[in-house]
Design an enzyme around this catalytic site. Structure first.
Site, PDB file in Angstrom:
ATOM      1  N   CYS A 164       1.603   9.323   2.041  1.00 43.81           N
ATOM      2  CA  CYS A 164       1.197   8.274   1.387  1.00 43.81           C
ATOM      3  C   CYS A 164      -0.040   7.887   0.838  1.00 43.81           C
ATOM      4  O   CYS A 164      -0.222   7.144  -0.125  1.00 43.81           O
ATOM      5  CB  CYS A 164       2.214   6.935   1.937  1.00 43.81           C
ATOM      6  SG  CYS A 164       3.836   7.461   2.393  1.00 43.81           S
ATOM      7  N   HIS A 304      -1.524  -2.082   1.820  1.00 45.27           N
ATOM      8  CA  HIS A 304      -0.510  -0.905   1.889  1.00 45.27           C
ATOM      9  C   HIS A 304       0.815  -1.356   1.878  1.00 45.27           C
ATOM     10  O   HIS A 304       1.651  -1.035   1.132  1.00 45.27           O
ATOM     11  CB  HIS A 304      -0.771   0.067   3.301  1.00 45.27           C
ATOM     12  CG  HIS A 304      -0.064   1.169   3.194  1.00 45.27           C
ATOM     13  ND1 HIS A 304       0.218   1.933   2.199  1.00 45.27           N
ATOM     14  CD2 HIS A 304       1.095   1.679   4.266  1.00 45.27           C
ATOM     15  CE1 HIS A 304       1.129   3.032   2.533  1.00 45.27           C
ATOM     16  NE2 HIS A 304       1.797   2.710   3.646  1.00 45.27           N
ATOM     17  N   GLU A 315      -1.815  -3.891   9.689  1.00 42.05           N
ATOM     18  CA  GLU A 315      -2.578  -4.186   8.506  1.00 42.05           C
ATOM     19  C   GLU A 315      -3.170  -5.595   8.518  1.00 42.05           C
ATOM     20  O   GLU A 315      -4.427  -5.649   8.294  1.00 42.05           O
ATOM     21  CB  GLU A 315      -1.889  -3.735   7.335  1.00 42.05           C
ATOM     22  CG  GLU A 315      -2.967  -3.734   6.189  1.00 42.05           C
ATOM     23  CD  GLU A 315      -2.397  -3.080   4.950  1.00 42.05           C
ATOM     24  OE1 GLU A 315      -3.145  -2.697   3.943  1.00 42.05           O
ATOM     25  OE2 GLU A 315      -1.096  -3.190   4.787  1.00 42.05           O
ATOM     26  N   LYS A 336       3.794  -3.366  -3.773  1.00 35.61           N
ATOM     27  CA  LYS A 336       5.064  -2.636  -3.330  1.00 35.61           C
ATOM     28  C   LYS A 336       6.205  -3.725  -3.371  1.00 35.61           C
ATOM     29  O   LYS A 336       7.342  -3.168  -3.529  1.00 35.61           O
ATOM     30  CB  LYS A 336       4.788  -1.921  -1.973  1.00 35.61           C
ATOM     31  CG  LYS A 336       3.965  -0.656  -1.962  1.00 35.61           C
ATOM     32  CD  LYS A 336       3.801  -0.235  -0.731  1.00 35.61           C
ATOM     33  CE  LYS A 336       2.791   1.115  -0.633  1.00 35.61           C
ATOM     34  NZ  LYS A 336       1.584   0.729  -0.436  1.00 35.61           N
ATOM     35  N   HIS A 341       7.842   1.797  -2.894  1.00 39.27           N
ATOM     36  CA  HIS A 341       6.799   2.610  -2.371  1.00 39.27           C
ATOM     37  C   HIS A 341       6.656   4.060  -2.855  1.00 39.27           C
ATOM     38  O   HIS A 341       7.828   4.803  -2.771  1.00 39.27           O
ATOM     39  CB  HIS A 341       6.929   2.573  -0.885  1.00 39.27           C
ATOM     40  CG  HIS A 341       5.770   3.300  -0.066  1.00 39.27           C
ATOM     41  ND1 HIS A 341       4.721   4.189  -0.646  1.00 39.27           N
ATOM     42  CD2 HIS A 341       5.835   3.707   1.366  1.00 39.27           C
ATOM     43  CE1 HIS A 341       3.822   4.525   0.192  1.00 39.27           C
ATOM     44  NE2 HIS A 341       4.630   4.376   1.339  1.00 39.27           N
ATOM     45  N   PHE A 402       2.065   8.820   6.506  1.00 33.09           N
ATOM     46  CA  PHE A 402       2.490   9.153   7.967  1.00 33.09           C
ATOM     47  C   PHE A 402       1.722  10.614   8.450  1.00 33.09           C
ATOM     48  O   PHE A 402       0.986  11.280   7.571  1.00 33.09           O
ATOM     49  CB  PHE A 402       3.943  10.081   7.341  1.00 33.09           C
ATOM     50  CG  PHE A 402       5.141   9.142   7.350  1.00 33.09           C
ATOM     51  CD1 PHE A 402       5.108   8.010   7.942  1.00 33.09           C
ATOM     52  CD2 PHE A 402       6.296   9.644   7.344  1.00 33.09           C
ATOM     53  CE1 PHE A 402       6.101   6.773   7.688  1.00 33.09           C
ATOM     54  CE2 PHE A 402       7.473   8.895   7.136  1.00 33.09           C
ATOM     55  CZ  PHE A 402       7.247   7.548   7.156  1.00 33.09           C
TER      56      PHE A 402
END
Length: 414
Positions: A164, A304, A315, A336, A341, A402
Site C-alpha cells: 500500500c 494512512h 499511527e 480513506k 483503501h 503490508f
C-alpha cells in the site's frame, strides 16, 4: 552537488469519488462516501459484499477495442489518469523526451488478469492454453511501460512495489531522481484494480476487510471505536513532478513544492503495524529531516488511517511522538473514510488531496465518525465529518504497507 528543487505541475485522478481531479476534490470536501455494493462480480457468497469502486467507467470511452483487450484494468486506470495529468501539465509536446521519465506504483498489478487466466486453465483438460497477453497484462511494471510508449517518454522508467506504500514510494523515487539532476520531469503516481474475487476473497481471509454489509456507506470509519476493517477501493492517481527551474522556464502552472520524503520499515510483522508506531515515527521524522523542516511547520497530515483497529491507534501514537504539543494544532484526516483503501494507488490520490489542501487552504474531513475510541487521544483534531478551512503551509502524507513498508511525503506552498 547542489540538489534541485521539485514542484508539482500536473494532476490526474480516477477514483471512487470522481473520474477526474475536480470531481474527486469536490466530493472529498463534501464528505461523500464512495462505498456501494460490489458490481464487478457476484459477491453474494463473500463475507464482504461492498467496496469503493470507480463508477461510470467505460473502457470504450478511452480505448479502442483492440487496445482495451491488451490492458488490465489497473493499466487502463493508469493511462486515463496520466492523460489528465499530462494535459494539465502541458508536457506532451516537450522536446527532450530523454529527460522525461515514468516512475509508477502498484501493489498488486493485474490481479484480474491473473485470476481469470488461471481459472480458465483450471476449467480445461490440463492442456496449457493461455492468452498471449497474459503475462504482459498482469505484470505490475507494465503500466509504466504503456505510459512511456504512448508519450515517447524515454527517461527513467520503472515501477515500485511496496504494497500500500507503492505509489508514495514511486513519488519519492521520482523526487530523488529529479533532485539529483537525472530527469527534468517524471510522471508518477499509482493504480490498482483489485475489486475482484481474488482481491476480496484474499483480504477477507486475512480478516482485514470490514464486513459491515448492512451499513456499507459508513463502514470506513477511521478513529471510530466501532471500526472493523478497511473498505477495498480501486482507481488511480497521477502527479507530474518537475524540476523547479525547468517548470519556471516554460511558464508552467505550479501547484506546490515536494520538499521531503521518508522511507522506513517496521521490521515487525507481515500485516500488523508496530503497536507503538515505531516505523511510522521514524518515517515522519525522516521526511521532516529531508525537507529541513521543523515539526511545527506542518499544518495537515493525511494519515494512512485505514479504519483498522490496530493501525489507527499505532499511527496516532506516532504522530504524538513526532509532533509533541504541536500535534494538537494539526488537522489530521483520513480520506480513506470516503475513498476506501486503494492499496498501491492510495498514496497517489492522498498526495493529490494534500496538494489541493495546500493550494486551497482547506482540509478534507474524516467522515463516518460517531463513537470516540478510548484508546485514542480524542483531543487531536481528526477533522471529523466536515471539511475545515485553515492556512495549510505544508501537508504530510503517510502511506504504510503490508510487510512493514512506511512512506511519508511533504508538500509545501511555493
Amino acid at each position: 552537488m547542489e540538489l534541485k528543487r521539485v514542484v508539482v505541475t500536473g494532476l490526474g485522478a480516477l477514483t471512487p469519488l470522481g473520474n477526474n481531479v475536480q470531481d474527486y476534490w469536490t466530493n472529498l470536501l463534501a464528505g461523500v462516501s464512495g462505498a456501494a455494493p460490489i458490481t464487478h462480480f457476484d459477491a453474494s457468497k463473500f463475507k464482504t459484499q461492498f467496496a469503493c469502486e470507480v463508477k461510470n467507467y467505460n473502457p470504450a470511452d478511452h480505448f479502442d477495442r483492440k487496445e482495451a483487450r491488451k490492458l488490465d484494468l489497473f493499466s487502463q486506470y493508469a493511462m486515463v489518469t496520466v492523460a489528465e495529468a499530462v494535459g494539465d501539465a502541458g508536457i506532451a509536446d516537450l522536446e527532450n523526451k530523454d529527460r522525461i521519465g515514468v516512475i509508477w506504483g502498484s501493489g498488486i498489478g493485474g490481479l484480474k488478469t491473473f485470476q481469470d487466466e488461471c481459472m480458465e486453465f483450471a476449467r480445461g483438460d490440463g492442456t496449457p492454453r493461455f492468452n498471449p497477453f497474459f503475462i504482459p497484462k498482469m505484470i505490475a511494471d507494465i503500466a509504466s511501460g504503456h505510459i512511456s510508449i504512448k508519450y515517447g517518454f524515454r527517461g527513467p522508467n520503472f515501477t515500485t512495489v511496496s504494497a500500500c506504500a507503492s505509489s508514495t514510494n514511486a513519488m519519492i523515487d521520482a523526487y530523488t531522481y529529479i533532485r539529483l539532476g537525472k530527469a527534468d520531469v517524471i510522471v508518477s503516481g499509482g493504480s490498482e484494480a483489485a475489486v475482484n474475487e481474488a482481491g476480496v476473497g484474499g483480504f477477507n481471509a486475512l480478516k482485514a476487510l470490514s464486513t459491515n454489509n448492512e451499513n456499507y456507506a459508513t463502514a470506513s470509519r477511521p478513529f471510530d471505536a466501532t471500526r472493523d476493517g478497511f473498505v477495498l477501493g480501486e482507481g488511480s492517481g497521477a502527479v507530474i513532478l518537475e524540476e523547479y527551474e525547468h517548470a519556471k522556464a516554460r511558464g508552467a502552472k505550479i501547484y506546490c513544492e515536494l520538499v521531503g520524503g521518508g522511507l522506513s520499515a517496521d521490521a515487525y510483522h507481515m500485516t500488523a503495524p508496530h503497536p507503538e508506531g515505531l516505523g511510522a515515527t521514524n518515517v515522519m521524522r525522516t521526511s521532516l529531516e529531508d525537507a529541513e523542516m521543523q515539526a511545527d511547520e506542518i499544518d495537515y497530515i493525511n494519515v494512512h488511517g485505514t479504519s483498522t483497529p490496530l493501525g489507527d491507534v499505532a499511527e496516532s501514537k506516532a504522530i504524538q511522538k513526532v509532533f509533541g504539543e504541536h500535534a494538537y494544532n494539526l488537522n489530521i484526516s483520513s480520506t480513506k473514510s470516503m475513498t476506501g483503501h486503494l492499496l498501491g494507488a492510495a498514496g497517489a490520490i492522498e498526495a493529490i488531496a494534500c496538494i489541493l489542501a495546500v493550494k486551497n487552504d482547506i482540509v478534507p474531513p474524516t467522515i463516518n465518525h460517531a463513537h470516540e475510541d478510548p484508546e485514542l487521544d480524542n483531543k487531536l483534531n481528526f477533522t471529523l465529518n466536515k471539511a475545515q478551512k485553515r492556512e495549510v503551509r505544508a501537508a504530510l502524507s503517510n502511506t504504510f504497507g503490508f510487510g512493514g513498508h512506511n512512506t511519508s511525503a511533504i508538500f509545501r506552498k511555493l
